[in-house]
Design an enzyme around this catalytic site. Structure first.
Site, short mmCIF file in Angstrom:
data_model
loop_
_atom_site.label_atom_id
_atom_site.label_comp_id
_atom_site.label_asym_id
_atom_site.label_seq_id
_atom_site.Cartn_x
_atom_site.Cartn_y
_atom_site.Cartn_z
N ASP A 43 0.83 -1.20 0.00
CA ASP A 43 0.00 0.00 0.00
C ASP A 43 0.87 1.25 0.00
OD1 ASP A 43 -1.97 1.88 0.35
OD2 ASP A 43 -2.87 0.95 2.11
N HIS A 103 -9.23 -0.71 -7.86
CA HIS A 103 -8.89 0.43 -7.02
C HIS A 103 -7.68 1.18 -7.55
CE1 HIS A 103 -8.78 2.74 -3.27
NE2 HIS A 103 -7.49 2.51 -3.21
#
Length: 432
Positions: A243, A340
């Site tokens: 991330d 995403h």
């Protein structure tokens, strides 16, 4: 998230007023205690060796480990805790000014907080009634960052100084916000690579608030500890995904333009925000039970990246540019249209960019066995209307990840530039 640490300085060996020697019956001095702490683990691990610093210390005390000596600087062009590398432990806390408290009390509070931050970040005790929680540790990359919420300006009679970029965020369809855990007059971000150092700072800040302000909400977070992997790498979140791959980097030519308010503010910018930034803070709960029922392939399709190494599904390594047009043998997009990572790309959002610097959180398990866990999302940008808002609006319209997360609290804070020597954070606003 790539390592974005600023150059580190060595910590002072002892704080002001601390004796460098001590009578034998009082044991070791604080200086020597700090010096031997890093070597204690090695002593304990040696068969038959003396334990810790119970033995007589040598005159040439061993230094702290690198974890303890790493130090961020309080004074500077920007506040600490923005471009520094991710820390292992974090605390976020918002305060509301007490009834009757105004600009004068706020200025005194920011003066106290700034002095406390300066001392603690240097590895020194706080100025009053220090709790000794961090007595044995060095600075441990401690940072404290201070910001102002929208409501602060009406409370202090400074409405005309409130920047337009601090207008309340719009409502998003994915929001399930708890107002008691959102916003606030004042916001403090604390980060450190040692849990006790971070807690010590949180306690000191709360005590400094005194009668001027009361806690509105407080949240605790964590990240992987430095050195836990064989080499520096982008962090993983609680879904197991890498991330922060596409975070802007300080080495990029337009980094400051994207993340910080110009030193000479443009028309419409508040002059006191020069070299500052805006922080969007969101508590995002991850619905981990639902997420973990997906196959790895399904999880990767939701994100658009491989779980193992963070590479785009279109191929290459973590840093290889994503090929949005690549298709498989059946003609289907390799990176799904609602993935995403596809939706959040700056080039898919008019160049919108923000520096994401989050912490994970876990606040227990409810009666049904469901973990209350997720991400304390913190992102930094020069203007949230051009950074966070357009990206979140687009995510609202069709992000595959949205069914596995829930936005439960939100805040937007104006974080002024760093304090120069002899100044406190926010002084240009409160005394200008």
């Amino acid at each position: 998230m790539p390592d974005q640490s600023l150059p580190k300085a060595r910590t002072p060996e002892a704080g002001p007023g601390k004796s460098e020697t001590a009578p034998a019956h009082e044991g070791i001095s604080r200086r020597r205690l700090l010096g031997t702490a890093g070597a204690t683990g090695l002593v304990l691990g040696t068969a038959g060796a003396a334990v810790g610093y119970a033995a007589a210390p040598s005159e040439a005390a061993a230094p702290l480990t690198s974890l303890g000596t790493d130090r961020a600087m309080f004074h500077g062009k920007h506040q600490p805790g923005i471009t520094d590398g991710l820390q292992a432990r974090g605390h976020l806390v918002a305060f509301d000014l007490a009834a009757g408290a105004g600009r004068k009390e706020a200025a005194a509070l920011l003066r106290r907080w700034s002095e406390t931050a300066r001392r603690l970040m240097a590895g020194e005790p706080s100025t009053h009634a220090d709790t000794d929680v961090a007595r044995d540790a060095g600075p441990s990359s401690l940072t404290l960052t201070f910001g102002f919420g929208h409501s602060f300006f009406a409370r202090t009679g400074l409405e005309k100084q409130r920047p337009a970029a601090l207008d309340p965020l719009p409502e998003f369809s994915s929001d399930h916000l708890d107002k008691t855990r959102s916003n606030g007059d004042l916001w403090v971000q604390i980060g450190a690579n040692d849990a006790l150092v971070a807690f010590h700072a949180l306690r000191a800040i709360q005590k400094d608030a005194g009668r001027a302000a009361k806690v509105r909400w407080q949240m605790n977070g964590f990240n992987r500890s430095p050195g836990a992997t064989s080499h520096p790498m982008t962090a993983r979140n609680l879904m197991g995904q890498i991330d922060g791959t596409r975070n802007p980097k300080p080495t990029e030519s337009d980094f400051d333009q994207r993340i910080f308010v110009p030193e000479k503010p443009e028309k419409g910018d508040a002059a006191w925000m020069a070299n500052g930034s805006y922080a969007v803070v969101r508590r995002i709960r991850m619905l981990l039970d639902d997420w973990e029922q997906l196959s790895v392939k399904a999880q990767e399709d939701v994100i658009g990246r491989r779980k193992s190494d963070g590479a785009a599904l279109s191929g290459g390594t973590e840093t290889t540019a994503m090929d949005l047009e690549k298709t498989d043998a059946k003609g289907n997009l390799v990176v799904p249209i609602n993935a995403h990572a596809r939706i959040t790309r700056p080039d898919q959002n008019g160049g919108a960019a923000m520096l994401r610097r989050p912490f994970s959180f876990h606040d227990g398990i409810d009666a049904d066995g469901v973990p209350d866990a997720g991400l304390l999302f913190i992102c930094w940008q020069a203007d949230p209307l051009r950074g966070f808002v357009p990206v979140q609006r687009k995510l609202d319209r069709g992000d595959a990840l949205s069914q596995f997360i829930r936005h439960e609290s939100s805040g937007l804070f104006a974080v002024p530039g760093g304090a120069a020597e002899g100044e406190y954070v926010g002084q240009k606003l409160l005394e200008g």
